[in-house]
Write a protein that holds these residues in place. Structure first.
Motif, PDB file in Angstrom:
ATOM      1  N   PHE A 134      30.054  39.878  73.918  1.00 56.77           N
ATOM      2  CA  PHE A 134      30.021  39.842  72.555  1.00 56.77           C
ATOM      3  C   PHE A 134      30.015  39.045  71.674  1.00 56.77           C
ATOM      4  O   PHE A 134      30.249  37.831  72.341  1.00 56.77           O
ATOM      5  CB  PHE A 134      30.435  41.234  71.764  1.00 56.77           C
ATOM      6  N   PRO A 135      29.044  38.848  71.077  1.00 60.02           N
ATOM      7  CA  PRO A 135      28.841  37.497  70.021  1.00 60.02           C
ATOM      8  C   PRO A 135      30.340  37.521  69.160  1.00 60.02           C
ATOM      9  O   PRO A 135      30.916  38.206  69.178  1.00 60.02           O
ATOM     10  CB  PRO A 135      27.278  37.866  69.147  1.00 60.02           C
ATOM     11  N   GLY A 136      30.503  35.989  68.443  1.00 61.32           N
ATOM     12  CA  GLY A 136      31.320  35.929  67.597  1.00 61.32           C
ATOM     13  C   GLY A 136      30.774  35.068  66.620  1.00 61.32           C
ATOM     14  O   GLY A 136      29.754  34.732  66.460  1.00 61.32           O
ATOM     15  N   VAL A 137      31.982  35.217  65.770  1.00 64.61           N
ATOM     16  CA  VAL A 137      31.831  34.267  64.319  1.00 64.61           C
ATOM     17  C   VAL A 137      33.189  32.540  64.278  1.00 64.61           C
ATOM     18  O   VAL A 137      34.298  34.607  64.078  1.00 64.61           O
ATOM     19  CB  VAL A 137      31.354  34.902  62.836  1.00 64.61           C
ATOM     20  N   LEU A 138      33.788  32.219  64.142  1.00 65.94           N
ATOM     21  CA  LEU A 138      34.433  31.337  63.849  1.00 65.94           C
ATOM     22  C   LEU A 138      34.656  30.582  62.123  1.00 65.94           C
ATOM     23  O   LEU A 138      33.712  30.424  61.992  1.00 65.94           O
ATOM     24  CB  LEU A 138      34.226  30.279  64.499  1.00 65.94           C
ATOM     25  N   SER A 139      35.143  30.750  61.852  1.00 64.16           N
ATOM     26  CA  SER A 139      36.008  30.481  60.669  1.00 64.16           C
ATOM     27  C   SER A 139      37.045  29.049  60.834  1.00 64.16           C
ATOM     28  O   SER A 139      38.279  29.650  60.733  1.00 64.16           O
ATOM     29  CB  SER A 139      36.470  30.989  59.030  1.00 64.16           C
ATOM     30  N   PRO A 140      36.161  27.486  60.606  1.00 56.78           N
ATOM     31  CA  PRO A 140      37.293  26.656  61.143  1.00 56.78           C
ATOM     32  C   PRO A 140      38.259  26.556  59.796  1.00 56.78           C
ATOM     33  O   PRO A 140      37.954  26.684  59.167  1.00 56.78           O
ATOM     34  CB  PRO A 140      36.819  25.555  61.376  1.00 56.78           C
ATOM     35  N   VAL A 141      38.670  25.224  60.603  1.00 59.33           N
ATOM     36  CA  VAL A 141      40.317  25.175  59.717  1.00 59.33           C
ATOM     37  C   VAL A 141      39.859  24.648  58.330  1.00 59.33           C
ATOM     38  O   VAL A 141      40.644  24.859  57.312  1.00 59.33           O
ATOM     39  CB  VAL A 141      41.107  24.696  60.147  1.00 59.33           C
ATOM     40  N   PHE A 142      38.714  23.677  58.568  1.00 54.91           N
ATOM     41  CA  PHE A 142      38.412  23.009  57.104  1.00 54.91           C
ATOM     42  C   PHE A 142      36.945  23.889  56.006  1.00 54.91           C
ATOM     43  O   PHE A 142      37.270  23.907  54.680  1.00 54.91           O
ATOM     44  CB  PHE A 142      37.245  21.661  57.102  1.00 54.91           C
ATOM     45  N   ALA A 143      37.417  24.673  56.434  1.00 56.20           N
ATOM     46  CA  ALA A 143      36.145  26.062  55.643  1.00 56.20           C
ATOM     47  C   ALA A 143      36.796  27.792  55.084  1.00 56.20           C
ATOM     48  O   ALA A 143      36.131  28.575  54.825  1.00 56.20           O
ATOM     49  CB  ALA A 143      35.509  26.937  57.197  1.00 56.20           C
TER      50      ALA A 143
ATOM     51  N   ALA B 158      31.373  40.426  66.707  1.00 54.12           N
ATOM     52  CA  ALA B 158      32.381  41.947  67.158  1.00 54.12           C
ATOM     53  C   ALA B 158      33.766  40.443  67.346  1.00 54.12           C
ATOM     54  O   ALA B 158      34.655  41.413  66.794  1.00 54.12           O
ATOM     55  CB  ALA B 158      32.229  42.115  68.487  1.00 54.12           C
ATOM     56  N   TYR B 159      33.716  39.616  67.449  1.00 54.38           N
ATOM     57  CA  TYR B 159      34.873  39.232  67.627  1.00 54.38           C
ATOM     58  C   TYR B 159      34.765  37.709  65.788  1.00 54.38           C
ATOM     59  O   TYR B 159      34.225  37.271  66.051  1.00 54.38           O
ATOM     60  CB  TYR B 159      35.153  37.960  68.551  1.00 54.38           C
ATOM     61  N   HIS B 160      35.709  38.266  65.144  1.00 58.18           N
ATOM     62  CA  HIS B 160      36.262  37.406  63.913  1.00 58.18           C
ATOM     63  C   HIS B 160      37.387  36.567  64.570  1.00 58.18           C
ATOM     64  O   HIS B 160      38.194  36.793  65.002  1.00 58.18           O
ATOM     65  CB  HIS B 160      36.440  37.944  63.045  1.00 58.18           C
ATOM     66  N   ILE B 161      37.170  34.591  64.474  1.00 56.96           N
ATOM     67  CA  ILE B 161      37.664  34.342  64.759  1.00 56.96           C
ATOM     68  C   ILE B 161      38.189  33.295  63.350  1.00 56.96           C
ATOM     69  O   ILE B 161      37.281  32.562  62.558  1.00 56.96           O
ATOM     70  CB  ILE B 161      37.036  33.231  65.668  1.00 56.96           C
ATOM     71  N   VAL B 162      39.759  33.264  62.559  1.00 56.02           N
ATOM     72  CA  VAL B 162      39.673  31.956  61.744  1.00 56.02           C
ATOM     73  C   VAL B 162      40.925  31.566  62.487  1.00 56.02           C
ATOM     74  O   VAL B 162      41.889  31.671  62.351  1.00 56.02           O
ATOM     75  CB  VAL B 162      39.840  33.260  60.196  1.00 56.02           C
TER      76      VAL B 162
END
Length: 309
Positions: A76-85, A114-118
């Protein structure tokens, strides 16, 4: 408060919020390097971000990189919000992060993630609580320390060294041990035997330095370091980052891992390196206990699995 897609017109205010967030992190965690420039924000202009605007000014933003395939080795795909974002104005209402995630998550799910990463700074407790209430859990962390020796006691029968490229194959059993350890409870990382062999082959050409503790001239523990880590802070010119480490179970508790880390710190300090970072799975208690004893955690990477995708 109204919400807009994060765009070029928000960049100037967003960079100020991100700069303030890092200054606050440095105040909370003095082990962090102070003079770290912010990264380029332009990759966040992809329609995945949300801006909170009130009275004509930006009071918060939550951006993310483009969705990526096979998050955590899954299908499954994921999306990343990095720490500066992401960032908030000091007077932003407490619910701002909650509402921004709700708006952004619509876009992330619509893009198939499907994966949300913050990734958040460790001291951002309100935002962390907010995301936990949205079904997030802690998976990874970044930690840092100044490159000052531990003055660990030597362990009789062991000695430490930096391995040359010719010694690369000697690390294969330890890397296999690390891979298999991460497949077991409570980590349960994805990965097949075929994927492990591919990973092992790729590590042989990875641009890193390898340090090992030897018992009877055989490596029984290793630490691998590289120039860049998992966030923009790790690109600091006087910082190196641990990208792999493992100790054979039979030698845990002997002090050999501490001795090896001390050898690494002595070496780096002599070369003018000022900081050493590490990223690790918080769900790996063996590693987390060691790193958190010697390093200061400064980020938390929170992950949510969206059920319907």
């Amino acid at each position: 408060m109204k919400f807009e897609t994060f765009s070029f017109c928000h960049l100037a205010e967003a960079s100020l919020h991100a700069k303030t967030a890092y200054e606050n992190a440095c105040a909370a965690f003095p082990a962090l390097p102070q003079d770290v420039p912010l990264p380029d924000f332009s990759p966040l202009l992809n329609g995945m971000g949300t801006a909170a605007v009130e009275g004509g000014r930006l009071i918060g933003f939550l951006g993310a990189w483009e969705p990526f395939p096979r998050a955590f080795g899954t299908a499954f795909p994921g999306v990343l919000s990095p720490v500066f974002a992401h960032g908030l104005a000091p007077d932003a209402p407490e619910k701002t992060m909650q509402l921004m995630y709700q708006k952004a998550a619509e876009k992330w799910a619509a893009a198939g993630a499907a994966y949300h990463i913050v990734c958040l700074y460790e001291h951002e407790k309100t935002a962390i609580r907010t995301l936990f209430r949205y079904g997030f859990g802690l998976r990874c962390a970044d930690a840092v320390r100044k490159a000052m020796p531990l003055h660990a006691a030597p362990v009789p029968g062991f000695h430490c060294t930096e391995l040359s490229p010719a010694d690369e194959n000697a690390l294969t059993p330890l890397r296999e041990g690390l891979w298999r350890h991460l497949q077991q409870s409570p980590c349960f990382l994805c990965g097949s035997e075929k994927e492990m062999q591919k990973w092992l082959q790729n590590r042989k050409s990875f641009p890193s330095r390898r340090f090992a503790a030897l018992w009877q001239e055989k490596p029984v523990a290793y630490i691998e370091v590289t120039q860049n880590g998992e966030n923009f802070i790790t690109a600091h010119s006087a910082m190196l980052n641990i990208c792999g480490a493992y100790c054979e179970p039979a030698f845990r508790g002997t002090g050999v891992s501490r001795m090896l880390l001390d050898f690494l710190l002595h070496t780096l300090q002599g070369e003018g390196v000022s900081h050493l970072g590490v990223d690790y799975e918080t769900m790996n208690p063996t590693a987390a206990g060691f790193w958190e004893k010697h390093f200061t955690p400064y980020t938390q990477s929170l992950v949510r699995r969206v059920d319907r995708i």
